[in-house]
Enzyme design. Structure first.
Site, PDB file in Angstrom:
ATOM      1  N   GLY A  94      25.557  28.126 -14.627  1.00  0.00           N
ATOM      2  CA  GLY A  94      26.647  28.457 -15.544  1.00  0.00           C
ATOM      3  C   GLY A  94      26.567  27.790 -16.906  1.00  0.00           C
ATOM      4  N   CYS A 128      11.664  10.337 -22.898  1.00  0.00           N
ATOM      5  CA  CYS A 128      11.415   8.908 -23.076  1.00  0.00           C
ATOM      6  C   CYS A 128      11.743   8.207 -21.769  1.00  0.00           C
ATOM      7  CB  CYS A 128      12.295   8.393 -24.193  1.00  0.00           C
ATOM      8  SG  CYS A 128      11.970   6.701 -24.606  1.00  0.00           S
TER       9      CYS A 128
END
Ligand code: PLP
Length: 400
Positions: free
Chosen positions: A200, A324
């Site tokens: 959704g 990262c």
């Protein structure tokens, strides 16, 4: 306050005002349990049925083929686990190297459990080679699981051709369509797909609601075992406000599909504007077989994260291919699988548009990007004379 220019819609989308309006009464007024016998709960059950039809309509599926889940990850997990549990004697899975972690990490998990997993490679445009699929599939293949469209590059795989090969060998076919639903037309009645996951929050509904399409007749084992909700395919009291929201979001997505070319034109305007104004940059991914809202551009000799920080300074939200992790910058597994040069791996930015993106916003991005690129290149340790060395280092990393 600075205006936000949101071009990170593959990460998540804004909840549509009409979607919010539709779901709010189910948080306050209509809080009954859809499984209850009383009229109060029954009203809610009726609304859930309507939402199920709205989701089914977007996929051209039957209402009974829709199972509500909590997120795309759950749908992928439920489908893959169901396919393997239903065929305990088959011990081979085929997927691709560029899947979302929701599929990739689950396949790695099954590899540790003794399954053999084939990770199909992609070429420099992010496309798979069907002959590699044909060479690896056997009667022992339980499941072929591929994404409809890649979240980082937007590259669209030849789904029906893949499905036909899967069917020839009697393998189940699961498709992670989390990025595709609402951006490309889907037609389950004329498809080889057995199970398809959507989410959704990628199509202007809130986070925490999603759905799994399960073709009628597919042997299915639930991931969550408990009550008999969702015809025994997903236990747990339904997230009613989320379901109502997803239904409305699917209805709106279907309407929007008629105008999707406008979104594509705006994406192309952004992409062409960047390519024309900034030297040494190129699109990552297939130029045509691609989602209409996504462009992933590699800027040589610049760190993607540095571009993002500068864009952020102007209130522009985009995304880099790198994640990262614990202080080290890992290049994206998708771009790596495409064998892109080291400097591109570290200097790629994804812009993902939505139906809310305006030409004015794109103009603003185009106005700042050349200056950002020039400024960062002036500081770049990756520049020109080091490029050969970096290329060699990248080749060493890929082959290790
Ligand atoms: N599959 C793809 C291709 C995605 O892009 C995402 C989310 O980014 C997911 C699966 C996971 O969806 P969710 O965030 O709803 O768990």
């Amino acid at each position: 306050m600075q205006q936000t220019i949101y071009l990170d819609n593959n990460a998540t989308t804004k909840v549509d005002e009409a979607v919010l309006e539709e779901m709010l009464p189910y948080l306050s007024q209509f809080y009954g349990n859809p499984s209850s016998m009383h009229t109060f709960g029954g009203q809610v059950g009726k609304a859930v049925r309507k939402a199920r039809s709205q989701v089914a309509a977007l996929l051209n599926a039957e209402d009974t083929e829709i199972v509500f889940t909590s997120c795309g990850t759950e749908g992928d997990n439920a489908a893959i686990r169901a396919a393997l549990t239903a065929q305990p004697n088959k011990r081979h899975i085929i997927t691709t190297q560029v899947e979302h972690p929701a599929v990739l990490n689950l396949c790695k998990h099954f590899e540790k459990q003794g399954y053999t997993v084939t990770y199909l490679s992609v070429d420099s445009q992010g496309m798979i080679d069907l002959t590699e699929l044909e060479a690896s599939i056997t009667g022992n293949t339980a499941l072929v699981s591929v994404m409809y469209a890649n979240n980082e590059t937007g590259v669209i795989f030849p789904i029906e051709k893949i499905g036909q090969i899967a069917k020839e060998y009697g393998a189940l076919f699961h498709v992670d369509a989390v990025q595709a639903v609402g951006k490309v037309p889907l037609d389950m009645k004329n498809s080889t797909i057995d199970m398809l996951a959507l989410s959704g929050h990628k199509l202007h509904a809130p986070k925490g609601i999603a759905a799994l399409y399960v073709r009628r007749g597919t042997r299915f084992r639930p991931l969550l075992i408990g009550g008999h909700q969702e015809r025994g395919r997903r236990a747990g009291t339904e997230n009613v406000p989320g379901i109502i929201a997803l239904g409305k979001a699917c209805e709106l997505a279907q309407e929007h599909l008629a105008h999707i070319d406008k979104e594509r034109e705006l994406r192309d305007y952004l992409e062409n504007g960047i390519l024309a104004a900034i030297p040494d940059c190129a699109v990552n991914g297939h130029p045509i077989q691609r989602l209409p809202n996504t462009t992933n551009i590699g800027f040589k000799y610049i760190e993607g994260e540095a571009i993002l920080l500068h864009l952020n300074h102007y209130g522009i939200c985009a995304s880099s291919g790198s994640a990262c992790t614990s202080g080290s910058l890992e290049p994206s597994h998708v771009l790596r699988a495409m064998g892109l040069p080291y400097t591109v791996l570290h200097g790629s930015i994804r812009f993902s548009l939505s139906r809310y993106t305006t030409r004015q916003e794109v103009e603003e991005v185009l106005a700042v990007m050349p200056t950002i690129a020039e400024r960062l290149r002036a500081l770049s340790p990756f520049k020109n004379d080091q490029a050969d060395w970096l290329q060699e280092r990248q080749q060493a990393t890929v082959s290790s």
